[in-house]
Write a protein that holds these residues in place. Sequence first.
Motif: not given
Length: 435
Positions: A121-129
Amino acid sequence: MDYTTQMDAARKGIVTKEMETVAKKEQMDVRRLMELMAQGQIIIPANKRHTCLEPNGIGSMLKTKINVNLGTSRDCVDLNKELEKVKDAVDMGAEAIMDLSSFGDTRKFRRKLTAECPAIIGTVPIYDAVVYYHKALKEITTEEWLDIVRMHAEDGVDFMTIHCGINKNTARRFKENKRLTNIVSRGGSIIFAWMEMTGKENPYYEHFDEILDICQEYDITLSLGDACRPGCIEDASDISQLEELITLAELTKRAWEKNVQVMIEGPGHMPLNQIEANMQIQKTLCKGAPFYVLGPLVTDVAPGYDHITAAIGGAIAAASGASFLCYVTPAEHLRLPDVDDVKEGIIASKIAAHAADIAKGVKGAADWDHAMSEARKKLDWETMFSLAIDPDKARRYRASAKPEKEDTCSMCGNFCAVKNMNRILDGEIVSIFDE
């Protein structure tokens, strides 16, 4: 536990259960696997909190792996629909799922993935911020950008795309050297805008050591994001792209010093004749760190068919050293992909990955093709279906136009070269029109 990360274990000569699993899958001696992991050339993304993970290795000498992007958006916020895509992707053999959700209860979805999904599982924290803090972009603080990284680590994600290569210097070079399509990376455009509005340095670059500490604590693999990836073939291999790659190479070295696993993200849109050179530049600058590419898309004029343009580029990229292909669907540039788009994107990427593995001579890759050829020689349709990269479609196509005789297809009928060669070599009489 006598090690902090998979890389640390490899360097200490400790064989983890994840290494044993990957070595078996790849038909590789575990000691050789550890040697390459110690050098940073193979990674096993495996957050300590993702307990249902089925581990996979990523590296140019291993089978090429596939990532599937999905997630909610403001216009499409149905979590059940996204979970259906996740299930289909895993069933079809995708090794990784990247949650790019940008609307709704993103943490609920992310935690469900790491609690139930066996894929990386990968994510892009900057979107979620942007979603999580519910305030204007310029008001998000440096500390808040970093806090969201820790949140994703705590939630169990195995790798995170961090846009740390676009610092003030890279941004200046970007503005001095005009592009046709500017910055097309969502994360890259967000952090660039924040830097422009606040006058501050990119917090992911400025506080890179703090990010490494988080990654080391949870064993997160860093996917160093290419904010300046080319968004059209005219912008490919330009100063902004290569300037950022040099920065990512420097950050890779710093990550390895803390035993943090790293992969490098790459283009993007790129003409065929530049792909191999780009792979070689990346391998040289980043000392063989796995390369994770989006496509590359080899032409800009095929909306609705960009799974094909990406598969063409992906096959060349992987054959030239890329390790990890991010799928592209027919919906690219047009809309959020639906379930059918996801399937087409996965199939196209799997074809590209497998074609590259054959070209690279990856152990066992051509065995699949040999088995298919044996089945075709015998006109063994059921075995052909079972070996097909998309068995359902193969079976459906044959059923849609049934031949007069079951041992042929409606294309050739009695003219079937395979059938006739089998018979003549067995000493039988071949009389095509009389049969």
